[in-house]
Write a protein that holds these residues in place. Structure first.
Motif: not given
Lengths: 255, 255
Positions: B62, B84-85, B87-89, B91-92, B95, B102-103, B189
């Motif tokens: 984290t 830190t932010l 990575r989850p962004l 990943r989101m 999906q 949204e991004l 990617q």
DNA sequence: TCGTGTTACTGGTCAGACCAGTAGTAGAAA
DNA sequence: TTTCTACTACTGGTCTGACCAGTAACACGA
């Protein structure tokens, strides 16, 4: 120009994490699926259980996987949740150097844009939900129950939450919620000062009225008006507790 | 209404994580400080080394701590980083398709408000910095070097970074950077598709011109104009790769 | 004063063990 | 036949104790 690659010391557990995340990206694993048990994984990856374990810890900490102790079906791959963002955001907000003014500035901006999007895009049912929260606020403001003030804070938070939800943007929702949470926590920590609470008490009516006005603009689909109203409301809410310089940094976002 | 507390099964390692995070929040530990070694920690927490280890894995994952294998001073508490932010962004966004829009929506909003704040508040030197980046872009667009396209992406990112910096808001800066990073990663990617790269190539000039226009408005202190220009530029950048429905969700934020 | 090798640590990994707890099933009770 | 129960074979969480490669710091010789 010596163009070497920087050496990356790869820890085994990170390789496992990467492989599993890749499987999820590629769709071979998706939310609800189960991972093999740790003992199975240590065989397929040819590592010890400690190593598998650390990989699982990382995946769990980053919100990819949920362990089910005792469940023979193994750990579960879970869908993305805004909560994953909330933790690091909260940490950032708490960090020294991030001033309260910045936090408020950020909030002003997020709530303003949320209101704008909500007015522009959201469905009628969602608008009903927002208006219902505004009505809750009006009711609370009228009552003179002992803990109305504290309850008012919670409901006000729920009102803003509903608006963020209506923006249909998970990121806006997660960040907004995180900032909201951080601010209320800071407020709680610094509120040895009774007066602030009392001052709010005097303004419950004003806040409820503000909320109603905002809900109305969202209902009407008045995007620009909704944004303006939202920012004005929040600005008014904090104005008296700010220095002159801090106000100057907020004003560009208002109106 | 049986108002019981939901039971929380606490894993030992989570308690360790919480204690250490609390110490950081309270300022007893801050960036640069060293944690005791794992063997020391297992004594102070009265747990086995595995447990300490899992706690450290979580803290590392984290972005709270950086391990230094071999260094007798132990693991280091590191400052917050936007990574830190990121990575989850990312990943989101990976999906199920829907969230890419949204991004972009979120980015549109963040960059727009950054530009607004930059125009309203920042110093002349900072404006120089922004204009210098815009000039870099113009130069690159004029050149026909082989890897100009890739380089252009980097410099464009630097241009936006400068604007976020100029907003003087760490939160805006960190989230903006994270979203930017997440989007470029996704682009990289999904770019088996050569055409997209080529299409961008054709538009380098346009992008550079856009940047110059934005820099000028910031120079003039035209806050509203800067916001409008920034959102328009970004919207144009993504427009062709979006569906009709996705465009509809972005348009309220533009102009 | 300046390299240099030793040393005592660090985190990363491995092996093997026990525990409390759960899902699913086989068997007992109805 | 259906329903409940006890069992079984697993799960993840924790512990112990060991080895490794690597580094910081220190004492030491040049």
């Amino acid at each position: 120009m010596m163009n070497f690659e920087p050496i990356k010391k790869v820890n085994s557990y990170e390789l496992i994490v990467e492989q599993i995340e890749a499987r999820i990206r590629d769709g071979e694993l998706s939310a609800g699926d189960r991972l093999p048990g740790e003992r199975r994984l240590m065989e397929t990856f040819s590592v010890s259980r400690s190593t598998v374990r650390e990989a699982m810890r990382v995946l769990h900490a980053t919100g990819v996987v949920e362990p089910h102790a005792g469940d023979p079906r193994g750990s579960e791959v879970i869908p993305f949740s805004p909560k994953t963002l909330q933790r690091p955001l909260a940490r950032m907000a708490h960090q020294e150097g991030t001033s309260r003014a910045e936090l408020i500035q950020f909030r002003l901006l997020l709530e303003g844009q949320s209101a704008l999007l909500a007015a522009a895009l959201c469905s009628d049912e969602t608008k009903d939900e927002i208006e219902s929260r505004a009505a809750d606020l009006a009711e609370l403001a009228a009552s003179d129950s002992a803990d109305a003030v504290e309850e008012f804070g919670r409901v006000l938070s729920a009102f803003h939450h509903a608006i963020r939800l209506a923006s249909s943007n998970q990121l806006l929702q997660a960040t907004g919620q995180a900032v909201d949470g951080a601010l209320t926590e800071i407020a709680r920590q610094r509120l040895d000062d009774e007066t602030h609470g009392l001052a709010r008490r005097g303004r419950l009516g004003q806040s409820a009225q503000d909320a109603a006005g905002l809900a109305e603009r969202i209902r009407d689909g008045d995007a620009a008006g909704a944004r303006r109203t939202a920012t004005e409301n929040i600005y008014r809410f904090y104005r008296d507790s700010l220095t002159e310089a801090e106000r100057a940094t907020l004003e560009p976002l208002v109106g």
